[in-house]
Design an enzyme around this catalytic site. Structure first.
Site, PDB file in Angstrom:
ATOM      1  N   TYR A 109      76.779  12.893  12.133  1.00 43.48           N
ATOM      2  CA  TYR A 109      76.659  12.681  13.569  1.00 43.48           C
ATOM      3  C   TYR A 109      75.195  12.791  13.939  1.00 43.48           C
ATOM      4  O   TYR A 109      74.511  13.730  13.559  1.00 43.48           O
ATOM      5  CB  TYR A 109      77.478  13.696  14.368  1.00 43.48           C
ATOM      6  CG  TYR A 109      77.460  13.334  15.838  1.00 43.48           C
ATOM      7  CD1 TYR A 109      78.382  12.426  16.331  1.00 43.48           C
ATOM      8  CD2 TYR A 109      76.489  13.831  16.674  1.00 43.48           C
ATOM      9  CE1 TYR A 109      78.328  12.036  17.654  1.00 43.48           C
ATOM     10  CE2 TYR A 109      76.420  13.441  17.989  1.00 43.48           C
ATOM     11  CZ  TYR A 109      77.350  12.551  18.485  1.00 43.48           C
ATOM     12  OH  TYR A 109      77.290  12.140  19.791  1.00 43.48           O
ATOM     13  N   TRP A 111      71.803   9.923  15.150  1.00 46.11           N
ATOM     14  CA  TRP A 111      71.366   8.560  14.853  1.00 46.11           C
ATOM     15  C   TRP A 111      70.393   8.602  13.687  1.00 46.11           C
ATOM     16  O   TRP A 111      69.192   8.716  13.852  1.00 46.11           O
ATOM     17  CB  TRP A 111      70.760   7.946  16.090  1.00 46.11           C
ATOM     18  CG  TRP A 111      71.754   7.834  17.202  1.00 46.11           C
ATOM     19  CD1 TRP A 111      73.085   8.159  17.167  1.00 46.11           C
ATOM     20  CD2 TRP A 111      71.502   7.375  18.516  1.00 46.11           C
ATOM     21  NE1 TRP A 111      73.676   7.928  18.375  1.00 46.11           N
ATOM     22  CE2 TRP A 111      72.724   7.441  19.227  1.00 46.11           C
ATOM     23  CE3 TRP A 111      70.375   6.912  19.169  1.00 46.11           C
ATOM     24  CZ2 TRP A 111      72.839   7.052  20.561  1.00 46.11           C
ATOM     25  CZ3 TRP A 111      70.497   6.534  20.499  1.00 46.11           C
ATOM     26  CH2 TRP A 111      71.710   6.594  21.179  1.00 46.11           C
TER      27      TRP A 111
END
Length: 776
Positions: A109, A111
Site C-alpha cells: 500500500y 504509491w
C-alpha cells in the site's frame, strides 16, 4: 534528445555530464513543477538505503519463525542473495503446505512507483497469485468510506475522477465555487502514476480571473490559493455534514430546491425530507441547529444556501472529509445538496469529489488503459478492508461487517510486504506495533530502512525508479514516459520482478512459468506497451510503436479542444445513460444501504455525533482537534529522509501548526519543541504558530518516519512527529470500515529539558554471526 524519468511528483529531465554524473532538472513543459522529485537522486544514495539482503539475528540463530516479539529489537545479519532467497522460499512453502494460502497476507500500500511494470503492488500480487493466492485488502486509506458509498448512490470513485469538469469548463461557467476542505495545491503536486503538467494552480487562477467567487469551509485558511480573495468559513472539524444539512433545510423550506431534477434524476428525496425537516426525530436541521454544532453563524449558512441556487455553483469536498468517523455522510450530504440545487451535469455546476486531492481531477486528456501488468487470479476469497490490518492480526477468526455482509478475519502466519509503509499509513501505531509481532513471519522487499523494514524478519533490497527501465503513465495525465535507467542499482539491490522470478523458480517450475510467462523485464515492457497501444487505437488515439516511443522518450496525449462536463450524458437522458446505481439514478435514499440495518449508516445522509470532536465531553481532557493532512515536502512518508523534507523540520521534528492564541495560553513560542499527546500515544513536534488555523485546531502533517524512544514497549514517546501514534484505529462505520484519521483529539504542551535524538534515518545495527548453512 532528452532522457526522462517520472515520479508521483512529475516528469524530470535526466542529464549526464562528461563524467557521466547525473542530475535531475524540472520538466520544461510543466507550468508549476514540484521540487519534491528533484530530491530523489541524493535520497536514493543515502546511508539509509537497504544495500544487501538482511535477516533478523534470532531468525538465523534460533531458526525460522523464532522470537517474533524481538522484531525491531534484534540486530540484522547481512547474508548472500542465495541464503536470503532460500529462507524466503522455505518460509512460503512451510505456510502454504501447512495452513494454506489463506495464511499469507500480501501487503502493498502506497504509491511505490510511477512506472507501470515495476509497480510493487502489481508485482507482489502477481507473484503470490502464481503460488495459489493470498489474503488481500480492499479500498484505500485515502478513500475508504467514499469508495464503498459512492457507487451505491451515484458512481464509483474511479469513474468520477475521470469525469470531473475540466478547468476550462469551470473557468467559463462556474460563478460560485464552494469548497469543503479546500483545494490544496500541495496535495495536487502528485498523481497516481505520474504528473505531466501541474494544472491546479493555473486552473484556480483562471477561474478567479473569470470572476468566480470562492468560499472555503475549512478549519485551515490556506488550503486553497486562487491568487485572489477567498471567503473563509472556519468550521469546527468533523461537522461539515451538519452545515450541509442546514443548507439543504433552507433550500427546501424556502422552495429553492429543483423539484423537477430531484424527480427525474434522483430517487428517495421524499424519504429524506422527514429527517431533514425534523418530522422523524423531532429536530429540524435548521441553520440555528447547525450553528451550535459547527460554530458557523446561522445567517452565514442561510445566505450561502440561497446564493448557491442563484448562480452556476460548484460544491466540492476534499477526500479528507470522509477520513472521519461516519465519513460516508460527508460525501452523501454533499451529493444530496448538489442534487437539490439541480445543476449536476451542467457545465461548471454540480459537485466535485477531490479537486486538488491529486493533480488529475480537472484534466481532459486522452483516456485509455495504459500499460498494466496482469496480476493473475487470486484463489483465496478472504480479504480485509485496508485499514483493518491490526484487527486482523489481533483477532483472527473474529467477525467484521462490511458493505452488508459479515466476514471473518483470517489467521495470518506470514506477511509479505512490497511497496509502502504501514507504519506511516495506519492509525494507532502503538497498537499496530503490538499486532505486528504476532505473525510467525514477516518478509519485506524495501529500498530504505523504514520502520516496516526494521520490523521484518527478512529484508530484500529493491531498486528505485532511477535504477531500472520502466514506462510512466497515468490515465489522468498528458504524457507517457520512457523511464530509462539513470543509474546503477545501489549495493546489491534487485528489481522486484527479478526477486519474485527467482523465488518462483525455487518454489516450482509451474510457479515460475505462471509468474514470468518466459519473459524478461525488457520483454514485458514491450508487451505491455503494445497492448496499451491497441487500447489507445480503440479510443482513437494514435501512438507510435515501442521502438519509436523508447527512442523519443515521451508521448503527448493531449487532445486539442477536449473539455469535460461531469455526468453530462446522464443529465441529458437519465434513461439512456442511466447510472450504475441500483435504481439507475442518484440515490438520495438507498434501499440497499437501509436494508443492512446498520446503526451507524442509515439509508440517507444524516448527522451522527463523532466518537471524538470538539463538541463532545472528551474536550475536557483533550481540547484540541488534530488534523493530519498530506505534507507539502513529500508523498506520504516517501523521501522523508531527503534534504528537501528535512529542511522543513524544526529541530529535526515534523512541524505542528498551532493557532497563536492556543499557543500563548500554553506558553508555546514559535520554534519550540512540543509534546502532542492523548491516551493512545505521544510524540514530539516543532511548533509553527499561525493565524490561519482556527482556535482549538492543530495540524500535524503525516509522513515523519516512525521513531519510538524504545522499540521494546509500545507507547513510548515517538520522537519524530508521526501523528499516527495519536489517531484512532476504528472503522468509519459498518458499511465501509474506512480510515478515520481526521477524528482525533489531543493536547499540546511545551517540551522541557533535553530532547532525545531522532534516529529514524539511521540504519539498524548489523552484526556478523556464524549460522548453519542453508540448503539450496
Amino acid at each position: 534528445m532528452h532522457a526522462y524519468t517520472a515520479a508521483h511528483w512529475g516528469i524530470y529531465e535526466v542529464e549526464h555530464d562528461a563524467d557521466q554524473r547525473i542530475a535531475l532538472k524540472p520538466f520544461a513543459r510543466d507550468p508549476a513543477p514540484s521540487p519534491i522529485g528533484l530530491a530523489m537522486l541524493d535520497a536514493c544514495r543515502a546511508p539509509i538505503r537497504v544495500r544487501r539482503p538482511s535477516v533478523r539475528k534470532s531468525w538465523l540463530e534460533q531458526g525460522p519463525r523464532a522470537a517474533p516479539e524481538r522484531r525491531g529489537l534484534d540486530p540484522f545479519v547481512e547474508v548472500s542473495w542465495d541464503t536470503a532467497l532460500t529462507l524466503v522460499a522455505d518460509a512460503l512453502r512451510h505456510v502454504i503446505g501447512g495452513a494454506g494460502n489463506e495464511a499469507i497476507f500480501g501487503g502493498s500500500y502506497g504509491w511505490s512507483s510511477a512506472g507501470r511494470f515495476h509497480h510493487a503492488q502489481s508485482q507482489i500480487h502477481r507473484f503470490l497469485n502464481a503460488l495459489g493466492g493470498y489474503v488481500r485488502h480492499v479500498d484505500t486509506y485515502s478513500l475508504g468510506a467514499g469508495r464503498v458509498l459512492m457507487p451505491q448512490i451515484i458512481a464509483g470513485m474511479d469513474q468520477l475522477m475521470t469525469q470531473h469538469h475540466s478547468w476550462d469548463v469551470l473557468a467559463a461557467h462556474t460563478r460560485l465555487f464552494l469548497s469543503f476542505g479546500g483545494v490544496p495545491a500541495k496535495n495536487a503536486q502528485i498523481s497516481q502514476g505520474l504528473v505531466g503538467e501541474h494544472n491546479v494552480p493555473r486552473g484556480l487562477r483562471a477561474m478567479r480571473a473569470a470572476g468566480c467567487r470562492f468560499v472555503n469551509v475549512s478549519p485551515v485558511r490556506q488550503d486553497i490559493d486562487t491568487g485572489g480573495p477567498v471567503e473563509w468559513i472556519p468550521i469546527r472539524p468533523g461537522t461539515d455534514v451538519a452545515m450541509m444539512l442546514a443548507m439543504a433545510y433552507v433550500m427546501h423550506d424556502e422552495g429553492l430546491h429543483d423539484a423537477a431534477f430531484l424527480s427525474s434524476h434522483c430517487v428517495g428525496f421524499d424519504r429524506f425530507i422527514p429527517y431533514l425537516m425534523g418530522h422523524s426525530d423531532g429536530q429540524p436541521k435548521t441553520p440555528q441547529w447547525a450553528e451550535a454544532i459547527t460554530e458557523v453563524p446561522a445567517d452565514t449558512i442561510t445566505a450561502l444556501a440561497r446564493d448557491l441556487t442563484r448562480t452556476r455553483s460548484m460544491i466540492t469536498g476534499a477526500w479528507s472529509l470522509q477520513r472521519s468517523h461516519h465519513g460516508e455522510q460527508t460525501f452523501w450530504s454533499l451529493v444530496t445538496l448538489a442534487a437539490m440545487i439541480g445543476q449536476i451535469g451542467l457545465p461548471g455546476g454540480g459537485f466535485g469529489i477531490g479537486y486538488g486531492a491529486t493533480n488529475g481531477m480537472g484534466n481532459a486528456y486522452a483516456r485509455f488503459g495504459g500499460p498494466t501488468l496482469p496480476q493473475g487470479t487470486n484463489r483465496v476469497a478472504a480479504f480485509i478492508p485496508v485499514s483493518r490490518i491490526a484487527d486482523m492480526l489481533e483477532h483472527p477468526g473474529s467477525s467484521f461487517d462490511y458493505d452488508g455482509q459479515r466476514h471473518r478475519y483470517p489467521n495470518i502466519e506470514l506477511i509479505y510486504w512490497a511497496g509502502g509503509n504501514p507504519f506511516h499509513h495506519h492509525q494507532d501505531l502503538n497498537r499496530l506495533l503490538r499486532a505486528w509481532r504476532r505473525p510467525p513471519a514477516v518478509i519485506v522487499n524495501e529500498q530504505f530502512w523504514t520502520a516496516t523494514a526494521r520490523l521484518a524478519d527478512i529484508v530484500l533490497p529493491a531498486t528505485t525508479a532511477l535504477e531500472r527501465d520502466d514506462i510512466g503513465y497515468s490515465s489522468h495525465e498528458r504524457y507517457m514516459v520512457a523511464m530509462k535507467q539513470a543509474m546503477a542499482p545501489l549495493g546489491q539491490a534487485r528489481n522486484d520482478y527479478d526477486i519474485f522470478a527467482e523465488l518462483a523458480q525455487r518454489i516450482g517450475a509451474d510457479q515460475h512459468r505462471s509468474f514470468t510467462e518466459g519473459l524478461t523485464s525488457s520483454q514485458w515492457l514491450r508487451r505491455l506497451y503494445e497492448e496499451s497501444r491497441q487500447r489507445a487505437a480503440a479510443a482513437g488515439v494514435a501512438v507510435p510503436g515501442f521502438d519509436a516511443f523508447w527512442e523519443q522518450g515521451l508521448i503527448d496525449l493531449a487532445v486539442p479542444g477536449r473539455s469535460l462536463v461531469m455526468l453530462e450524458a446522464f443529465r441529458a437522458d437519465p434513461v439512456k445513460h442511466a447510472l450504475r446505481t441500483p435504481s439507475g439514478r442518484i440515490e438520495i435514499f438507498s434501499e440497499r444501504i437501509a436494508a443492512h440495518g446498520y446503526d451507524d449508516c442509515a439509508g440517507h445522509a444524516r448527522w451522527y455525533e463523532p466518537i471524538e470532536w470538539l463538541g463532545g465531553a472528551q474536550t475536557q481532557r483533550y481540547p484540541l482537534h488534530m488534523l493530519s493532512d498530506q505534507p507539502f515536502t513529500k508523498l506520504h512518508s516517501q523521501l522523508d529522509h531527503s534534504e528537501y523534507s528535512r529542511a522543513n523540520k524544526i529541530r529535526g521534528r515534523e512541524p505542528i501548526v498551532i493557532n497563536r492564541g492556543d499557543a500563548a495560553r500554553r506558553g508555546i513560542a514559535d520554534g519550540d519543541l512540543v509534546e502532542v499527546f492523548n491516551d493512545r500515544g505521544r510524540c514530539l513536534a516543532g511548533a509553527r504558530l499561525s493565524d490561519d488555523i482556527r482556535p482549538g485546531v492543530v495540524k500535524l502533517s503525516t509522513g515523519a518516519w516512525f521513531d519510538p524512544a524504545s522499540w521494546s514497549e509500545p507507547g513510548t514517546l515517538e520522537k519524530h512527529g508521526n501523528p499516527n501514534v495519536l489517531t484512532l484505529d476504528v472503522g468509519a462505520s459498518k458499511l465501509s470500515q474506512g480510515c478515520i484519521a481526521q477524528t482525533c483529539l489531543v493536547d499540546v504542551r511545551r517540551w522541557e529539558g533535553e530532547a532525545p535524538p531522532v534516529m529514524a534515518f539511521e540504519p539498524p545495527v548489523f552484526v556478523e554471526i556464524d549460522f548453519p548453512a542453508v540448503p539450496a
